[in-house]
Design a protein around this motif. Structure first.
Motif, PDB file in Angstrom:
ATOM      1  N   LEU A  97       0.671  -1.374   0.090  1.00  0.00           N
ATOM      2  CA  LEU A  97      -0.062  -0.037   0.013  1.00  0.00           C
ATOM      3  C   LEU A  97       0.984   1.148   0.097  1.00  0.00           C
ATOM      4  O   LEU A  97       0.476   2.472  -0.276  1.00  0.00           O
ATOM      5  CB  LEU A  97      -0.883   0.105   1.248  1.00  0.00           C
ATOM      6  N   VAL A  98       2.083   1.006   0.629  1.00  0.00           N
ATOM      7  CA  VAL A  98       3.032   2.203   0.783  1.00  0.00           C
ATOM      8  C   VAL A  98       4.515   1.739   0.058  1.00  0.00           C
ATOM      9  O   VAL A  98       4.773   0.440   0.128  1.00  0.00           O
ATOM     10  CB  VAL A  98       3.374   2.753   1.972  1.00  0.00           C
ATOM     11  N   THR A  99       5.284   2.603  -0.809  1.00  0.00           N
ATOM     12  CA  THR A  99       6.410   2.532  -1.092  1.00  0.00           C
ATOM     13  C   THR A  99       7.345   3.501  -0.588  1.00  0.00           C
ATOM     14  O   THR A  99       6.692   4.564  -0.298  1.00  0.00           O
ATOM     15  CB  THR A  99       6.752   2.258  -2.588  1.00  0.00           C
ATOM     16  N   THR A 100       8.433   3.251  -0.136  1.00  0.00           N
ATOM     17  CA  THR A 100       9.509   4.310   0.267  1.00  0.00           C
ATOM     18  C   THR A 100      10.723   4.165  -0.522  1.00  0.00           C
ATOM     19  O   THR A 100      11.090   3.173  -1.107  1.00  0.00           O
ATOM     20  CB  THR A 100       9.892   4.033   1.561  1.00  0.00           C
ATOM     21  N   ARG A 101      11.471   5.376  -0.551  1.00  0.00           N
ATOM     22  CA  ARG A 101      12.621   5.293  -1.299  1.00  0.00           C
ATOM     23  C   ARG A 101      13.576   6.369  -0.390  1.00  0.00           C
ATOM     24  O   ARG A 101      13.077   7.217   0.100  1.00  0.00           O
ATOM     25  CB  ARG A 101      12.666   5.761  -2.524  1.00  0.00           C
ATOM     26  N   LYS A 102      15.019   5.804  -0.378  1.00  0.00           N
ATOM     27  CA  LYS A 102      15.760   6.818   0.558  1.00  0.00           C
ATOM     28  C   LYS A 102      16.452   7.663  -0.385  1.00  0.00           C
ATOM     29  O   LYS A 102      17.250   7.326  -1.460  1.00  0.00           O
ATOM     30  CB  LYS A 102      16.746   5.726   1.379  1.00  0.00           C
ATOM     31  N   GLU A 103      16.699   9.126  -0.297  1.00  0.00           N
ATOM     32  CA  GLU A 103      17.213   9.869  -0.884  1.00  0.00           C
ATOM     33  C   GLU A 103      18.338  10.680   0.395  1.00  0.00           C
ATOM     34  O   GLU A 103      17.944  11.470   1.037  1.00  0.00           O
ATOM     35  CB  GLU A 103      16.619  10.912  -1.697  1.00  0.00           C
ATOM     36  N   GLY A 104      19.593  10.434   0.511  1.00  0.00           N
ATOM     37  CA  GLY A 104      20.542  10.847   1.460  1.00  0.00           C
ATOM     38  C   GLY A 104      19.981  10.334   2.654  1.00  0.00           C
ATOM     39  O   GLY A 104      19.918   9.225   2.694  1.00  0.00           O
ATOM     40  N   ARG A 105      19.851  11.256   3.483  1.00  0.00           N
ATOM     41  CA  ARG A 105      19.336  10.959   4.936  1.00  0.00           C
ATOM     42  C   ARG A 105      17.735  10.805   4.759  1.00  0.00           C
ATOM     43  O   ARG A 105      17.150  10.750   6.164  1.00  0.00           O
ATOM     44  CB  ARG A 105      19.726  11.689   5.867  1.00  0.00           C
ATOM     45  N   VAL A 106      16.996  11.254   3.822  1.00  0.00           N
ATOM     46  CA  VAL A 106      15.401  11.490   4.053  1.00  0.00           C
ATOM     47  C   VAL A 106      14.846  10.041   3.328  1.00  0.00           C
ATOM     48  O   VAL A 106      15.063   9.873   2.179  1.00  0.00           O
ATOM     49  CB  VAL A 106      14.953  12.649   3.321  1.00  0.00           C
ATOM     50  N   ARG A 107      13.896   9.611   4.066  1.00  0.00           N
ATOM     51  CA  ARG A 107      13.238   8.340   3.463  1.00  0.00           C
ATOM     52  C   ARG A 107      11.786   8.975   3.067  1.00  0.00           C
ATOM     53  O   ARG A 107      11.000   9.503   3.919  1.00  0.00           O
ATOM     54  CB  ARG A 107      13.077   7.132   4.352  1.00  0.00           C
TER      55      ARG A 107
END
Length: 95
Positions: free
Chosen positions: A59-69
């Motif tokens: 239902l949700v996807t996440t991606r990490k960019e630097g220190r921010v998810r």
């Protein structure tokens, strides 16, 4: 006879009001874990646990960019769950 939904993870995920709130919030746009934690007045650890449940249900996807998810709505459209609910409603209404 009512059959169990093929994805009971989705039912478990949306059974919690905080997780439903997260989905509603993400429906308005992507958000970081920190933004979501602030919105729901939760710790980062607590919010991450909710997001993990939503991720397991697609239902949700996440991606990490630097220190921010960053969280976004996932690919699940809840079609099977919607069909199960419709069938259950039909049976109840026929009684």
């Amino acid at each position: 006879m009512v059959q169990y939904s093929p994805n009971s993870l989705a039912f478990a995920a949306i059974s919690d009001p905080t997780r439903r709130g997260i989905l509603e919030r993400l429906g308005r746009g992507n958000a970081s874990i920190s933004e979501l934690a602030d919105t729901f007045a939760m710790t980062l650890t607590g919010l991450k646990k909710h997001v993990r449940v939503l991720e397991e249900a697609n239902l949700v996807t996440t991606r990490k960019e630097g220190r921010v998810r960053t969280c976004t709505l996932g690919p699940s459209t809840l079609d099977a769950e919607t069909a199960w609910i419709a069938e259950y409603r039909r049976m109840v209404e026929e009684r």
